[in-house]
Enzyme design. Structure first.
Site, PDB file in Angstrom:
ATOM      1  N   ASP A 114      -8.864   7.776   8.198  1.00 20.70           N
ATOM      2  CA  ASP A 114      -9.851   6.757   7.832  1.00 20.70           C
ATOM      3  C   ASP A 114      -9.965   5.729   8.950  1.00 20.70           C
ATOM      4  O   ASP A 114     -10.779   4.814   8.867  1.00 20.70           O
ATOM      5  CB  ASP A 114      -9.441   6.071   6.528  1.00 20.70           C
ATOM      6  CG  ASP A 114     -10.512   5.116   6.024  1.00 20.70           C
ATOM      7  OD1 ASP A 114     -11.694   5.530   5.990  1.00 20.70           O
ATOM      8  OD2 ASP A 114     -10.178   3.960   5.686  1.00 20.70           O
ATOM      9  N   GLU A 139     -12.209   3.162  17.421  1.00 18.24           N
ATOM     10  CA  GLU A 139     -13.251   2.930  16.420  1.00 18.24           C
ATOM     11  C   GLU A 139     -14.085   1.676  16.646  1.00 18.24           C
ATOM     12  O   GLU A 139     -15.183   1.548  16.100  1.00 18.24           O
ATOM     13  CB  GLU A 139     -12.631   2.852  15.017  1.00 18.24           C
ATOM     14  CG  GLU A 139     -11.800   1.600  14.766  1.00 18.24           C
ATOM     15  CD  GLU A 139     -11.260   1.564  13.337  1.00 18.24           C
ATOM     16  OE1 GLU A 139     -11.607   0.608  12.622  1.00 18.24           O
ATOM     17  OE2 GLU A 139     -10.514   2.474  12.952  1.00 18.24           O
ATOM     18  N   ILE A 177       0.829  -1.202   0.000  1.00 26.72           N
ATOM     19  CA  ILE A 177       0.000   0.000   0.000  1.00 26.72           C
ATOM     20  C   ILE A 177       0.864   1.253   0.000  1.00 26.72           C
ATOM     21  O   ILE A 177       0.602   2.214  -0.736  1.00 26.72           O
ATOM     22  CB  ILE A 177      -0.967  -0.009   1.196  1.00 26.72           C
ATOM     23  CG1 ILE A 177      -1.945  -1.176   1.089  1.00 26.72           C
ATOM     24  CG2 ILE A 177      -1.727   1.308   1.285  1.00 26.72           C
ATOM     25  CD1 ILE A 177      -2.813  -1.371   2.312  1.00 26.72           C
ATOM     26  N   ASP A 183      11.109   2.994   6.724  1.00 26.62           N
ATOM     27  CA  ASP A 183      10.697   1.614   6.992  1.00 26.62           C
ATOM     28  C   ASP A 183      11.936   0.835   7.411  1.00 26.62           C
ATOM     29  O   ASP A 183      12.944   0.862   6.701  1.00 26.62           O
ATOM     30  CB  ASP A 183      10.069   0.976   5.750  1.00 26.62           C
ATOM     31  CG  ASP A 183       9.290  -0.297   6.075  1.00 26.62           C
ATOM     32  OD1 ASP A 183       9.793  -1.119   6.868  1.00 26.62           O
ATOM     33  OD2 ASP A 183       8.180  -0.471   5.533  1.00 26.62           O
ATOM     34  N   HIS A 202     -13.264   4.065   8.088  1.00 24.12           N
ATOM     35  CA  HIS A 202     -12.458   2.887   7.725  1.00 24.12           C
ATOM     36  C   HIS A 202     -12.987   2.250   6.428  1.00 24.12           C
ATOM     37  O   HIS A 202     -13.343   1.076   6.380  1.00 24.12           O
ATOM     38  CB  HIS A 202     -12.466   1.861   8.861  1.00 24.12           C
ATOM     39  CG  HIS A 202     -11.233   1.002   8.883  1.00 24.12           C
ATOM     40  ND1 HIS A 202     -10.698   0.518  10.046  1.00 24.12           N
ATOM     41  CD2 HIS A 202     -10.438   0.546   7.890  1.00 24.12           C
ATOM     42  CE1 HIS A 202      -9.618  -0.217   9.766  1.00 24.12           C
ATOM     43  NE2 HIS A 202      -9.455  -0.205   8.458  1.00 24.12           N
ATOM     44  N   ARG A 210      -3.932   2.132  10.732  1.00 25.95           N
ATOM     45  CA  ARG A 210      -4.537   1.733  11.997  1.00 25.95           C
ATOM     46  C   ARG A 210      -4.572   2.939  12.936  1.00 25.95           C
ATOM     47  O   ARG A 210      -3.610   3.699  13.032  1.00 25.95           O
ATOM     48  CB  ARG A 210      -3.759   0.582  12.655  1.00 25.95           C
ATOM     49  CG  ARG A 210      -3.927  -0.760  11.973  1.00 25.95           C
ATOM     50  CD  ARG A 210      -5.347  -1.294  12.120  1.00 25.95           C
ATOM     51  NE  ARG A 210      -5.533  -2.611  11.551  1.00 25.95           N
ATOM     52  CZ  ARG A 210      -5.929  -2.859  10.305  1.00 25.95           C
ATOM     53  NH1 ARG A 210      -6.182  -1.838   9.486  1.00 25.95           N
ATOM     54  NH2 ARG A 210      -6.081  -4.091   9.867  1.00 25.95           N
TER      55      ARG A 210
END
Length: 347
Positions: free
Chosen positions: A260, A265, A158, A177, A297, A236
């Site tokens: 999102d 949530e 992604i 990363d 989400h 997340r």
């Protein structure tokens, strides 16, 4: 074989039934529950060979142990993330846990870019103004994305897909990363987190939630960002310290926020609460900012992604039943505790 699907919505039933229809007749009997799996609902898994769960189902050690007692052999995640499952408990009790590692990463990447575009050019505000007959442009000023620096935190499929789109806009793309991806190296440069934050005009989160990434965006890391930075999270909710983000919005250090996902949530998302008084004061405070977008989400929510999620989930259990192993397993493949109701086909 009986498969119990928890947190099942009408669209889940549509795509799972369609995927199951392509299998031999009566091989998998699917039962749908529209509520989440938890300690209070785990008894409904009795008699099931496997359960299928989503991002807000809670599978701590107590739930995993209860599933094992009920004879469940596999936990099938219809998502990539697995932070809501106690993998150690699953291994201890001999349960397979398998996920859908990739379901149209472009869908999530495209949604992240849609949030960037909406937040940057204030199209959400313009839409509401025009509906009220207000065509004034004051307050809708954006910035040209071409030439801006986009920092990607997490370069899985992604993150790489997002980087590819932003590079197409003419942006400079950098990333952080601990596990570099060869696919990203063709698009931009890797930086340490300390280097990425002050250089980025836009920071977009695409890393999994684990102990090392929980609240990776906090008071200290926000202080290292550019004043006016745009922050995007489609991964997340727990990646953000939401209270720290609110303080930064109030001080205008964060110039725009698009979420999102949200740390709290699980009790709200995927259900209609429009007739209720929502008790989450932090979430409600977020919705008061004109420069903050909160969605429910939905980044994954495309026809192509739902089809792949259903197909891959059923492939996971078929692969496990027929061969005893599953390539998408997140736990050591346990021996199958066969029961008469669990068919094994020749492949």
């Amino acid at each position: 074989m009986k498969l119990s699907v928890f947190s099942g919505k009408p669209y889940d039933k549509k795509y799972f039934d369609a995927a199951n229809a392509t299998r031999p007749a009566s091989e998998i009997h699917i039962v749908y529950h529209d509520f989440s799996l938890s300690e209070d609902t785990v008894f409904l898994a009795k008699g099931s060979d496997a359960v299928c769960v989503f991002v807000n189902d809670s599978l701590g050690s107590a739930v995993v142990e209860a599933l094992a007692r009920e004879g469940v052999q596999a936990i099938l995640l219809r998502c990539a993330g697995f932070n809501n499952v106690d993998l150690d408990a699953a291994e201890k009790h001999g349960l397979l846990v398998a996920n859908v590692p990739s379901y149209s990463p472009e869908a999530v990447a495209e949604f992240a870019v849609a949030l960037i575009q909406t937040l940057n050019r204030n199209t959400h505000r313009a839409y509401n103004r025009v509906r009220e007959g207000n065509f004034a442009l004051d307050g809708l000023l954006g910035r040209t994305l071409h030439g801006k620096t986009v920092g990607i935190i997490g370069t899985g499929k992604i993150g790489v897909a997002t980087a590819r789109i932003m590079k197409g806009f003419g942006c400079r793309v950098i990333a952080y990363d601990p596990f570099p991806s060869p696919a990203f190296k063709e698009l931009g440069d890797y930086k340490s987190l300390e280097e990425l934050l002050p250089e980025s005009d836009i920071v977009s989160l695409h890393c999994p939630l684990m102990d090392s990434t929980r609240h990776i965006i906090n008071e200290q890391t926000i202080a290292k960002m550019k004043p006016g930075v745009m922050l995007i999270n489609t991964s997340r909710g727990g990646l953000l310290d939401t209270t720290a983000v609110i303080h930064a919005l109030k001080s205008k250090h964060i110039g725009g926020l698009a979420l999102d996902v949200y740390e709290g949530e699980s009790s709200l998302f995927y259900d209609d609460h429009s007739g209720e008084i929502i008790q989450d004061d932090i979430l409600m405070r977020l919705t008061t900012f004109h420069n903050a977008l909160v969605c429910g989400h939905q980044a994954f929510f495309t026809e192509e992604a739902l089809k792949e999620i259903a197909d891959c989930t059923l492939r996971n259990i078929e692969e496990y039943v027929t061969s005893g192993v599953c390539k998408n397993s997140l736990t050591k493949d346990p021996k199958i505790r066969r029961r008469d109701s669990l068919p094994v086909r020749n492949v």
